[in-house]
Design a protein around this motif. Structure first.
Motif, PDB file in Angstrom:
ATOM      1  N   GLY A  16     -21.855  29.496   6.117  1.00 46.20           N
ATOM      2  CA  GLY A  16     -22.939  28.551   6.295  1.00 46.20           C
ATOM      3  C   GLY A  16     -23.584  28.133   4.988  1.00 46.20           C
ATOM      4  N   SER A  17     -24.648  27.342   5.119  1.00 49.90           N
ATOM      5  CA  SER A  17     -25.335  26.789   3.951  1.00 49.90           C
ATOM      6  C   SER A  17     -26.838  26.985   4.061  1.00 49.90           C
ATOM      7  CB  SER A  17     -25.044  25.290   3.824  1.00 49.90           C
ATOM      8  OG  SER A  17     -23.666  25.042   3.652  1.00 49.90           O
ATOM      9  N   LEU A  18     -27.473  27.049   2.915  1.00 54.21           N
ATOM     10  CA  LEU A  18     -28.929  27.048   2.811  1.00 54.21           C
ATOM     11  C   LEU A  18     -29.305  26.263   1.569  1.00 54.21           C
ATOM     12  CD1 LEU A  18     -29.981  30.767   3.528  1.00 54.21           C
ATOM     13  CD2 LEU A  18     -30.506  28.781   4.953  1.00 54.21           C
ATOM     14  N   ARG A  19     -30.491  25.670   1.603  1.00 54.84           N
ATOM     15  CA  ARG A  19     -31.030  25.045   0.400  1.00 54.84           C
ATOM     16  C   ARG A  19     -32.371  25.688   0.082  1.00 54.84           C
ATOM     17  NH1 ARG A  19     -32.790  18.922  -1.364  1.00 54.84           N
ATOM     18  NH2 ARG A  19     -34.615  19.341  -0.058  1.00 54.84           N
ATOM     19  N   LEU A  20     -32.425  26.301  -1.065  1.00 51.73           N
ATOM     20  CA  LEU A  20     -33.670  26.892  -1.548  1.00 51.73           C
ATOM     21  C   LEU A  20     -34.435  25.862  -2.376  1.00 51.73           C
ATOM     22  CD1 LEU A  20     -32.427  30.411  -2.723  1.00 51.73           C
ATOM     23  CD2 LEU A  20     -33.086  29.645  -0.428  1.00 51.73           C
ATOM     24  N   SER A  21     -35.742  25.926  -2.268  1.00 48.84           N
ATOM     25  CA  SER A  21     -36.612  25.077  -3.073  1.00 48.84           C
ATOM     26  C   SER A  21     -37.577  25.955  -3.859  1.00 48.84           C
ATOM     27  CB  SER A  21     -37.413  24.116  -2.197  1.00 48.84           C
ATOM     28  OG  SER A  21     -36.580  23.257  -1.459  1.00 48.84           O
ATOM     29  N   CYS A  22     -37.968  25.474  -5.006  1.00 42.94           N
ATOM     30  CA  CYS A  22     -38.955  26.162  -5.829  1.00 42.94           C
ATOM     31  C   CYS A  22     -39.945  25.118  -6.316  1.00 42.94           C
ATOM     32  CB  CYS A  22     -38.292  26.861  -6.997  1.00 42.94           C
ATOM     33  SG  CYS A  22     -39.432  27.599  -8.180  1.00 42.94           S
ATOM     34  N   ALA A  23     -41.152  25.179  -5.782  1.00 45.03           N
ATOM     35  CA  ALA A  23     -42.187  24.230  -6.158  1.00 45.03           C
ATOM     36  C   ALA A  23     -43.037  24.816  -7.278  1.00 45.03           C
ATOM     37  CB  ALA A  23     -43.054  23.912  -4.950  1.00 45.03           C
ATOM     38  N   ALA A  24     -43.241  24.031  -8.306  1.00 47.59           N
ATOM     39  CA  ALA A  24     -44.003  24.482  -9.470  1.00 47.59           C
ATOM     40  C   ALA A  24     -45.337  23.769  -9.546  1.00 47.59           C
ATOM     41  CB  ALA A  24     -43.205  24.224 -10.741  1.00 47.59           C
ATOM     42  N   SER A  25     -46.367  24.514  -9.846  1.00 46.11           N
ATOM     43  CA  SER A  25     -47.666  23.914 -10.119  1.00 46.11           C
ATOM     44  C   SER A  25     -47.970  24.105 -11.596  1.00 46.11           C
ATOM     45  CB  SER A  25     -48.754  24.570  -9.267  1.00 46.11           C
ATOM     46  OG  SER A  25     -48.869  25.946  -9.580  1.00 46.11           O
ATOM     47  N   GLY A  26     -48.863  23.292 -12.095  1.00 39.68           N
ATOM     48  CA  GLY A  26     -49.154  23.359 -13.511  1.00 39.68           C
ATOM     49  C   GLY A  26     -48.660  22.099 -14.197  1.00 39.68           C
ATOM     50  N   ARG A  27     -48.910  22.044 -15.469  1.00 43.45           N
ATOM     51  CA  ARG A  27     -48.599  20.837 -16.213  1.00 43.45           C
ATOM     52  C   ARG A  27     -47.246  20.914 -16.896  1.00 43.45           C
ATOM     53  NH1 ARG A  27     -53.718  19.546 -19.864  1.00 43.45           N
ATOM     54  NH2 ARG A  27     -52.544  17.613 -20.109  1.00 43.45           N
ATOM     55  N   ALA A  28     -46.708  19.755 -17.199  1.00 39.49           N
ATOM     56  CA  ALA A  28     -45.532  19.638 -18.051  1.00 39.49           C
ATOM     57  C   ALA A  28     -44.303  20.337 -17.479  1.00 39.49           C
ATOM     58  CB  ALA A  28     -45.834  20.181 -19.454  1.00 39.49           C
ATOM     59  N   PHE A  29     -44.107  20.222 -16.175  1.00 36.11           N
ATOM     60  CA  PHE A  29     -42.934  20.849 -15.548  1.00 36.11           C
ATOM     61  C   PHE A  29     -41.650  20.387 -16.214  1.00 36.11           C
ATOM     62  CE2 PHE A  29     -40.345  22.723 -12.368  1.00 36.11           C
ATOM     63  CZ  PHE A  29     -39.388  21.798 -11.973  1.00 36.11           C
ATOM     64  N   SER A  30     -41.611  19.147 -16.644  1.00 31.49           N
ATOM     65  CA  SER A  30     -40.380  18.590 -17.207  1.00 31.49           C
ATOM     66  C   SER A  30     -40.043  19.173 -18.575  1.00 31.49           C
ATOM     67  CB  SER A  30     -40.462  17.071 -17.297  1.00 31.49           C
ATOM     68  OG  SER A  30     -41.529  16.688 -18.145  1.00 31.49           O
ATOM     69  N   THR A  31     -40.901  20.000 -19.137  1.00 30.81           N
ATOM     70  CA  THR A  31     -40.584  20.651 -20.406  1.00 30.81           C
ATOM     71  C   THR A  31     -40.043  22.066 -20.211  1.00 30.81           C
ATOM     72  OG1 THR A  31     -42.805  21.567 -20.715  1.00 30.81           O
ATOM     73  CG2 THR A  31     -42.390  19.344 -21.571  1.00 30.81           C
ATOM     74  N   TYR A  32     -39.860  22.455 -18.960  1.00 29.36           N
ATOM     75  CA  TYR A  32     -39.399  23.799 -18.646  1.00 29.36           C
ATOM     76  C   TYR A  32     -37.938  23.814 -18.218  1.00 29.36           C
ATOM     77  CZ  TYR A  32     -44.173  25.574 -18.771  1.00 29.36           C
ATOM     78  OH  TYR A  32     -45.422  25.944 -19.186  1.00 29.36           O
ATOM     79  N   ALA A  33     -37.189  24.743 -18.778  1.00 33.48           N
ATOM     80  CA  ALA A  33     -35.894  25.081 -18.221  1.00 33.48           C
ATOM     81  C   ALA A  33     -36.137  25.985 -17.008  1.00 33.48           C
ATOM     82  CB  ALA A  33     -35.030  25.796 -19.240  1.00 33.48           C
ATOM     83  N   MET A  34     -35.280  25.853 -16.006  1.00 32.85           N
ATOM     84  CA  MET A  34     -35.459  26.604 -14.762  1.00 32.85           C
ATOM     85  C   MET A  34     -34.202  27.402 -14.439  1.00 32.85           C
ATOM     86  SD  MET A  34     -38.498  25.665 -13.883  1.00 32.85           S
ATOM     87  CE  MET A  34     -38.567  26.340 -12.216  1.00 32.85           C
ATOM     88  N   GLY A  35     -34.413  28.533 -13.806  1.00 32.31           N
ATOM     89  CA  GLY A  35     -33.274  29.356 -13.416  1.00 32.31           C
ATOM     90  C   GLY A  35     -33.460  29.942 -12.026  1.00 32.31           C
ATOM     91  N   TRP A  36     -32.355  30.255 -11.411  1.00 34.35           N
ATOM     92  CA  TRP A  36     -32.348  31.007 -10.154  1.00 34.35           C
ATOM     93  C   TRP A  36     -31.671  32.353 -10.415  1.00 34.35           C
ATOM     94  CZ3 TRP A  36     -34.853  29.993  -5.723  1.00 34.35           C
ATOM     95  CH2 TRP A  36     -35.272  28.679  -5.470  1.00 34.35           C
ATOM     96  N   PHE A  37     -32.280  33.391  -9.918  1.00 36.69           N
ATOM     97  CA  PHE A  37     -31.752  34.745 -10.019  1.00 36.69           C
ATOM     98  C   PHE A  37     -31.804  35.381  -8.636  1.00 36.69           C
ATOM     99  CE2 PHE A  37     -31.537  35.318 -14.630  1.00 36.69           C
ATOM    100  CZ  PHE A  37     -32.277  34.232 -15.048  1.00 36.69           C
ATOM    101  N   ARG A  38     -31.086  36.462  -8.476  1.00 34.21           N
ATOM    102  CA  ARG A  38     -31.138  37.169  -7.196  1.00 34.21           C
ATOM    103  C   ARG A  38     -31.077  38.673  -7.436  1.00 34.21           C
ATOM    104  NH1 ARG A  38     -25.193  35.387  -4.781  1.00 34.21           N
ATOM    105  NH2 ARG A  38     -23.905  36.772  -6.101  1.00 34.21           N
TER     106      ARG A  38
END
Length: 125
Positions: A16-38
């Motif tokens: 099957g499939s799932l889609r995870l989302s991660c919503a960020a608050s705060g400023r300048a989100f576009s200056t952040y690299a993002m990662g997923w870990f488990r």
């Protein structure tokens, strides 16, 4: 300061499939690299996927390559992890992470400054 909130986890059958989302608050989100870990019970936290600030560059662990897709929408301050062809061994708590970086995206946990609370993904056989 960035606050991260994951959602979209759940119980799914193998394949099957799932889609995870991660919503960020705060400023300048576009200056952040993002990662997923488990992290599975009794195991260390492991890298799954990462994406640079613009979304143009994505990186995957071997276990995720070809099955998972990381993406981001900077207008919505959100990063996603689309997970297809799920396997029981994908069962874990999934965390998103952020670090202010304009070149590339780290693949080790210690290089991320901000973490979400995690969302459980369980895959039954």
């Amino acid at each position: 300061q960035v606050q991260l909130v994951e959602s979209g986890g759940g119980l799914v059958q193998a394949g099957g499939s799932l889609r995870l989302s991660c919503a960020a608050s705060g400023r300048a989100f576009s200056t952040y690299a993002m990662g997923w870990f488990r992290q599975a019970p009794g195991k260390e936290r492991e890298y799954v996927a990462a994406i640079n600030w613009s979304g143009r560059n994505t990186y995957y662990a071997d276990s995720a390559q070809g099955r998972f897709t990381i993406s981001r929408d900077n207008a919505k301050n959100t990063v996603y992890l689309q997970m297809n062809s799920l396997k029981p061994e994908d069962t874990a708590v999934y965390y998103c992470a952020a670090t202010r970086l304009l070149i590339g995206a780290p693949v080790v946990p210690r290089e991320y400054n901000y973490w979400g609370q995690g969302t459980q993904v369980s895959v039954s056989s």
